[in-house]
Design a protein around this motif. Structure first.
Motif, PDB file in Angstrom:
ATOM      1  N   ILE A   2       8.344   4.534  -6.483  1.00 19.15           N
ATOM      2  CA  ILE A   2       9.531   4.236  -5.632  1.00 19.15           C
ATOM      3  C   ILE A   2       9.596   2.505  -5.878  1.00 19.15           C
ATOM      4  O   ILE A   2       8.152   2.307  -5.466  1.00 19.15           O
ATOM      5  CB  ILE A   2       9.122   4.791  -4.149  1.00 19.15           C
ATOM      6  N   ILE A   3      10.760   1.471  -5.889  1.00 16.96           N
ATOM      7  CA  ILE A   3      10.449   0.456  -5.889  1.00 16.96           C
ATOM      8  C   ILE A   3      11.642  -0.178  -4.979  1.00 16.96           C
ATOM      9  O   ILE A   3      13.038   0.606  -4.754  1.00 16.96           O
ATOM     10  CB  ILE A   3      11.196   0.805  -7.250  1.00 16.96           C
ATOM     11  N   PHE A   4      10.934  -0.729  -4.339  1.00 21.35           N
ATOM     12  CA  PHE A   4      11.731  -2.249  -3.061  1.00 21.35           C
ATOM     13  C   PHE A   4      11.870  -2.571  -3.961  1.00 21.35           C
ATOM     14  O   PHE A   4      10.539  -3.621  -4.156  1.00 21.35           O
ATOM     15  CB  PHE A   4      11.088  -1.750  -1.649  1.00 21.35           C
ATOM     16  N   SER A   5      12.661  -3.343  -4.208  1.00 25.81           N
ATOM     17  CA  SER A   5      13.503  -4.853  -4.858  1.00 25.81           C
ATOM     18  C   SER A   5      13.705  -5.369  -3.870  1.00 25.81           C
ATOM     19  O   SER A   5      15.764  -4.948  -3.363  1.00 25.81           O
ATOM     20  CB  SER A   5      13.599  -4.598  -5.786  1.00 25.81           C
ATOM     21  N   PRO A   6      14.123  -7.036  -3.963  1.00 19.87           N
ATOM     22  CA  PRO A   6      14.480  -7.462  -3.200  1.00 19.87           C
ATOM     23  C   PRO A   6      16.396  -7.682  -3.709  1.00 19.87           C
ATOM     24  O   PRO A   6      17.547  -8.064  -3.279  1.00 19.87           O
ATOM     25  CB  PRO A   6      14.323  -9.223  -3.409  1.00 19.87           C
ATOM     26  N   ASN A  38       0.732  -0.946   0.490  1.00 13.74           N
ATOM     27  CA  ASN A  38       0.405  -0.121   0.060  1.00 13.74           C
ATOM     28  C   ASN A  38       0.795   1.120   0.445  1.00 13.74           C
ATOM     29  O   ASN A  38       2.093   1.249   0.349  1.00 13.74           O
ATOM     30  CB  ASN A  38      -1.224   0.390   1.199  1.00 13.74           C
ATOM     31  N   VAL A  39      -0.145   2.715  -0.550  1.00 13.36           N
ATOM     32  CA  VAL A  39       1.168   3.819  -0.317  1.00 13.36           C
ATOM     33  C   VAL A  39       1.645   4.199   0.599  1.00 13.36           C
ATOM     34  O   VAL A  39       3.122   4.240   0.880  1.00 13.36           O
ATOM     35  CB  VAL A  39      -0.191   4.439  -1.262  1.00 13.36           C
ATOM     36  N   ASP A  40       0.953   3.847   0.812  1.00 16.72           N
ATOM     37  CA  ASP A  40       1.415   4.730   2.936  1.00 16.72           C
ATOM     38  C   ASP A  40       2.971   3.772   3.223  1.00 16.72           C
ATOM     39  O   ASP A  40       3.583   4.564   3.790  1.00 16.72           O
ATOM     40  CB  ASP A  40       0.487   4.462   3.689  1.00 16.72           C
ATOM     41  N   SER A  41       2.382   2.498   3.625  1.00 15.42           N
ATOM     42  CA  SER A  41       3.760   1.799   3.666  1.00 15.42           C
ATOM     43  C   SER A  41       5.014   2.103   3.032  1.00 15.42           C
ATOM     44  O   SER A  41       6.250   2.119   3.652  1.00 15.42           O
ATOM     45  CB  SER A  41       3.647   0.350   4.133  1.00 15.42           C
ATOM     46  N   ILE A  42       4.755   1.733   1.901  1.00 15.15           N
ATOM     47  CA  ILE A  42       6.193   2.548   1.065  1.00 15.15           C
ATOM     48  C   ILE A  42       6.634   3.653   0.859  1.00 15.15           C
ATOM     49  O   ILE A  42       8.016   3.643   1.342  1.00 15.15           O
ATOM     50  CB  ILE A  42       5.782   2.519  -0.669  1.00 15.15           C
ATOM     51  N   ILE A  43       5.880   4.814   1.514  1.00 12.32           N
ATOM     52  CA  ILE A  43       6.222   6.454   1.801  1.00 12.32           C
ATOM     53  C   ILE A  43       6.560   6.090   2.874  1.00 12.32           C
ATOM     54  O   ILE A  43       8.167   6.838   2.899  1.00 12.32           O
ATOM     55  CB  ILE A  43       5.053   7.401   1.887  1.00 12.32           C
TER      56      ILE A  43
END
Lengths: 219, 238
Positions: free
Chosen positions: B46-50, A67-72
């Motif tokens: 924003i991308i988080f990747s392993p 979800n957007v908030d957790s990523i932020i």
């Protein structure tokens, strides 16, 4: 009933679109497209992602997985969040749900493809027919004399249809109790009607199951 | 771009997944950039990747931070209104696809029925052979009626002897309204046109005697144009 096809792929200059209308349309389409790409990236590669987009009217559109908030928060804080057991379970659940949704989507899109192709085949057949039979041409192109003939033929056909319908109803009445009418209308009514696929209730269309070869049958 | 259709599921092979990630991430960033430029708006990803400890972002850390604070400063309602996650997004897509599917199927059915109609105009025998059920007959009858209406209208126009220009203008208006009527007919699943016709309540004799009953609403021999409207308000299926 035919939809106009879009302009197709065109090369456009990479600068702000001058016309407001086209800009808004482009925004809507491309925003949807970019969200779709993000969704696919997330699914295919199992990554967490967030997109935030501000519309020309300054509305905020956002997409995020999980979800957007957790990523932020994760981005701003920059510390790997702690992961208690329950967290993992929730995540597993969520992913399973998403997996199913993706499968369902794929299924519907496939069916849509099939129907579109079917539609194209039907249109082609109609086009060919029109060239050969004058009465299949659009009404506006016909002359008075032709219209007269066509009208007679249509009315004949209508009578035939009514007769046939009547025949069916009579037939079903005979197999039922003497208190007719209501019973049989209800009987016909109680057959589950497929809302999404009108053709499923009809006898006209074995095409769905058998492929396109049979389109030739009625010609 | 690609020739093969990719299955919409997690890629099990590590190498394939990594390669896909690289390509698609690049493509995604490009699309976001284009969106921003073409529409003159702000956007960030924003991308988080392993594969990488650091998140991949666009356009730049400063811009992203700026946009995030801009976002966070909006009232919570505004933030959530157009916010989606995978679940809601996919559900939206499924709903939309189902709508298109429904529409396409209705379209196709109308084409099919029209085909049957034209076939039936010339070879009635074949029509009966086709073993049409009530629903088919219902829709077929409806389409025939629509066509009869169009024909009558067109004949009226021609009979009035208007010039080619005026008649084409009139027919353009007619055909567009006919077009709408056609679609609304198939839209309303409850057009039990024929069943209405066969409504035993209308029949005083208590039995069905073919021609008499059928011709009842069309009693004076005129075509469908004047009477068909009564049939559409169906007492059985409100």
């Amino acid at each position: 009933m035919e939809k106009k096809s879009s302009m197709g792929r065109q090369k456009i200059p990479m600068s702000k679109i001058p016309k407001k209308n086209r800009l808004q349309v482009t925004f809507s389409k491309r925003r949807a497209g970019v969200f779709k790409k993000a969704s696919e990236l997330s699914t295919l590669c199992g990554v967490d992602i967030a997109l935030i987009v501000f519309s020309p009217a300054n509305k905020a559109f956002s997409f995020g997985h999980p979800n957007v908030d957790s990523i932020i928060d994760r981005f701003l804080v920059r510390n790997p969040p702690p992961e208690p057991c329950t967290h993992r379970l929730v995540e597993a659940h969520r992913n399973a749900n998403i997996r199913e949704l993706n499968m369902k989507l794929t299924q519907v899109l496939q069916q849509l493809e099939i129907e579109k192709k079917h539609g194209e085949v039907l249109s082609e057949i109609r086009k060919a027919s029109r060239a050969q039979r004058w009465w299949e041409a659009p009404v506006n192109e016909l002359g008075l004399h032709e219209l007269q003939q066509l009208k007679v033929a249509m009315e004949e056909l209508k009578k035939t249809v009514e007769k046939q319908a009547n025949k069916i109803l009579m037939g079903s009445f005979e197999t039922q109790s003497p208190s007719l009418g209501e019973n049989n209308i209800n009987r016909l009514e109680s057959k589950p009607v497929d809302e999404v696929n009108p053709a499923a209730n009809s006898n006209v269309l074995p095409f769905y199951n058998w492929g396109y070869g049979h389109c030739q049958e009625l010609l | 771009m690609t020739r093969k259709k990719v299955k919409l599921a997690y890629i099990p092979s590590d190498s394939a997944r990594k390669a896909t990630f690289k390509k698609r991430k690049k493509g995604l960033m490009k699309k976001v950039s284009e969106l921003s430029t073409l529409c003159g708006i702000e956007a960030c990803a924003i991308i988080f990747s392993p594969f990488d400890g650091e998140p991949e972002i666009w356009p730049s850390p400063v811009s992203v931070r700026h946009m995030l604070s801009q976002f966070k400063n909006m009232p919570k309602m505004e933030q959530s209104k157009k916010m989606v996650n995978q679940d809601s997004f996919l559900k939206q897509r499924i709903a939309r696809a189902n709508e298109q599917l429904k529409r396409q199927r209705k379209d196709n059915r109308e084409k099919e029925i029209t085909k049957v109609m034209f076939k039936g105009l010339t070879t009635v025998g074949k029509l009966l052979q086709q073993d049409l059920n009530m629903l088919d007959l219902n829709d077929l009858g409806w389409i025939v009626e629509q066509n009869l209406k169009e024909i009558s209208k067109r004949m009226e126009v021609l009979n009035k002897g208007g010039s080619i220009n005026s008649s084409s203008g009139a027919t353009a208006a007619h055909s567009s309204s006919q077009g709408e009527k056609k679609s609304s007919g198939f839209e309303q699943k409850q057009q039990r046109w024929l069943l209405d016709l066969m409504n035993p309540k209308q029949n005083n004799t208590g039995g069905f005697r073919g021609e008499d009953v059928i011709m009842f609403p069309f009693g004076d021999g005129e075509s469908a144009t004047t009477h068909s409207n009564n049939l559409w308000s169906n007492p059985f299926y409100p």
